[in-house]
Write an enzyme that holds these catalytic residues in place. Structure first.
Site, PDB file in Angstrom:
ATOM      1  N   ARG A 238       0.853  -1.181   0.000  1.00  0.00           N
ATOM      2  CA  ARG A 238       0.000   0.000   0.000  1.00  0.00           C
ATOM      3  C   ARG A 238       0.896   1.240   0.000  1.00  0.00           C
ATOM      4  O   ARG A 238       1.913   1.278   0.684  1.00  0.00           O
ATOM      5  CB  ARG A 238      -0.911   0.021   1.237  1.00  0.00           C
ATOM      6  CG  ARG A 238      -2.110  -0.913   1.146  1.00  0.00           C
ATOM      7  CD  ARG A 238      -3.115  -0.469   0.072  1.00  0.00           C
ATOM      8  NE  ARG A 238      -4.278  -1.330  -0.010  1.00  0.00           N
ATOM      9  CZ  ARG A 238      -4.415  -2.371  -0.846  1.00  0.00           C
ATOM     10  NH1 ARG A 238      -3.450  -2.681  -1.694  1.00  0.00           N
ATOM     11  NH2 ARG A 238      -5.536  -3.081  -0.850  1.00  0.00           N
ATOM     12  N   GLU A 267      -2.857   7.843  -3.836  1.00  0.00           N
ATOM     13  CA  GLU A 267      -3.428   7.239  -5.035  1.00  0.00           C
ATOM     14  C   GLU A 267      -4.785   7.864  -5.381  1.00  0.00           C
ATOM     15  O   GLU A 267      -5.603   8.034  -4.482  1.00  0.00           O
ATOM     16  CB  GLU A 267      -3.617   5.734  -4.736  1.00  0.00           C
ATOM     17  CG  GLU A 267      -3.324   4.858  -5.902  1.00  0.00           C
ATOM     18  CD  GLU A 267      -3.187   3.395  -5.500  1.00  0.00           C
ATOM     19  OE1 GLU A 267      -2.261   3.068  -4.738  1.00  0.00           O
ATOM     20  OE2 GLU A 267      -4.016   2.616  -5.946  1.00  0.00           O
ATOM     21  N   HIS A 285      -1.143   0.256  -9.941  1.00  0.00           N
ATOM     22  CA  HIS A 285      -1.765  -0.656  -8.963  1.00  0.00           C
ATOM     23  C   HIS A 285      -2.348  -1.882  -9.686  1.00  0.00           C
ATOM     24  O   HIS A 285      -3.528  -2.199  -9.537  1.00  0.00           O
ATOM     25  CB  HIS A 285      -2.846   0.067  -8.143  1.00  0.00           C
ATOM     26  CG  HIS A 285      -3.131  -0.600  -6.832  1.00  0.00           C
ATOM     27  ND1 HIS A 285      -3.559   0.093  -5.704  1.00  0.00           N
ATOM     28  CD2 HIS A 285      -3.068  -1.908  -6.457  1.00  0.00           C
ATOM     29  CE1 HIS A 285      -3.744  -0.759  -4.711  1.00  0.00           C
ATOM     30  NE2 HIS A 285      -3.461  -1.976  -5.139  1.00  0.00           N
TER      31      HIS A 285
HETATM   32  C1  DGY Z   1      -5.458  -5.977  -3.092  1.00  0.00           C
HETATM   33  O1  DGY Z   1      -6.158  -6.969  -3.365  1.00  0.00           O
HETATM   34  O2  DGY Z   1      -5.397  -5.520  -1.952  1.00  0.00           O
HETATM   35  C2  DGY Z   1      -4.673  -5.359  -4.205  1.00  0.00           C
HETATM   36  O3  DGY Z   1      -4.097  -4.186  -3.833  1.00  0.00           O
HETATM   37  C3  DGY Z   1      -5.509  -5.183  -5.455  1.00  0.00           C
HETATM   38  O4  DGY Z   1      -5.818  -6.405  -5.964  1.00  0.00           O
END
Ligand code: DGY
Length: 325
Positions: A238, A267, A285
């Protein structure tokens, strides 16, 4: 009996939608973009269940609006977009999609590692924009991979998969984790070390922790200064785990060799200066964006929601404590 009404906040692979349609009336956001806040609030009202995305902020206001919702199924393994504590207080089940995107995400972390280490994107840009004069002994010299040290911050499902895939490159693997990862220690001779040791020794630091108050800005200017100037940072977890402004400064100053990012602190916006740097690889992402992973995520999220609609505990419940009281 009337079918339950569910809302899907953005189009997901059809397999998930079709599964929901077998049992529910399904309404899907028709725009290929995240919903604005007012749209989200309007559309969740009166629904029996919601299939939401990591781009939707699901908090007390949403719960107050979606009063009839029996649960929220997040189409992601990460769930920092959801106020789980608030949901738990209200005994609203929340689910995620673990397991089905592990390899896809780990593969992307490797793609990024190679892209930044071996300067693939920079070289591609060069070939398209400059008249290449031919092979040169000093052109695009990058970092070695085989035999180097891979540092895995967070040896959960995805961190473990990334580390296991290092086998072919005979890398020394260091990891941080709350517990010893027996599989990693046995399979790749990995060593659990302190965060400090990892960032000082690794040639490639790959982040695999969830976003929590204690992991926000885990990677900041001070940490980056302790890394080897030849080291690379890879982030597929993240964005806010990294202080992006301080990362830009470190990259400019040559405090580390490069960074490859799939996720961003603010983001979809990126901090000033990031896109001007040649020693950065950036992707939108998309670490889980493979056909199988995204399809399986859709089916998983749909199955979780269907269970919630029946008043059952969903297979991937994040807050199972609500069923214990
Ligand atoms: C998640 O699943 O947390 C990813 O960041 C996106 O698929």
């Amino acid at each position: 009996m009337d079918k339950p009404n569910v809302y899907v906040t953005r189009m997901i692979p059809m397999e998930g939608i079709d599964l929901l349609k077998e049992h529910c009336n399904v309404e899907v956001n028709g725009e290929d973009r995240p919903l604005r806040r007012d749209e989200l609030l309007k559309n969740v009202k009166g629904k029996d269940g919601i299939l939401c995305l990591l781009t939707d902020r699901i908090d007390a206001e949403v719960f107050d609006t979606a009063l009839t919702a029996k649960g929220f199924a997040n189409y992601a393994v990460g769930f920092d977009n959801i106020d789980v504590e608030e949901a738990t207080k209200r005994r609203i089940p929340i689910s995620n999609t673990p397991g089905v995107l592990t390899d896809a995400t780990a593969e992307m972390a490797w793609a990024l590692l190679f892209a930044v280490g071996r300067r693939v994107v920079e070289s591609d840009r060069f070939m398209r924009t400059v008249e290449w004069s031919g092979w040169g002994p000093l052109q695009f010299i990058g970092g070695d991979v085989t035999g180097k040290t891979l540092g895995i911050i967070g040896a959960g499902r995805i961190g473990t998969a990334m580390a296991l895939k290092s086998k072919g490159f005979a890398m020394k693997v260091l990891y941080t984790n709350t517990t010893v990862n027996e599989v990693l220690e046995k399979e790749v001779g990995a060593r659990k070390v302190s965060f400090e040791q990892l960032i000082k020794q690794a040639d490639y630091v790959s982040i695999h922790v969830p976003l929590l108050p204690e992991t926000r800005h885990l990677i900041n200017g001070e940490v980056l200064r302790k890394m080897k100037p030849t080291a690379y940072l890879i982030n597929t977890s993240r964005g806010p785990v990294v202080n992006e402004a301080e990362l830009v400064a470190a990259l400019r100053e040559g405090e580390i060799a490069g960074a490859a990012l799939d996720v961003y602190e603010f983001e979809p916006r990126m901090v000033a200066g990031l896109t001007d740097l040649d020693n950065v690889v950036i992707t939108p992402h998309t670490a889980s964006a493979t056909k199988d992973a995204r399809t399986n995520m859709a089916v998983k999220a749909a199955n979780n929601l269907l269970a919630m609609l029946k008043g059952k505990r969903p297979p991937d419940c994040i807050n199972p404590v609500i069923y214990e009281r």
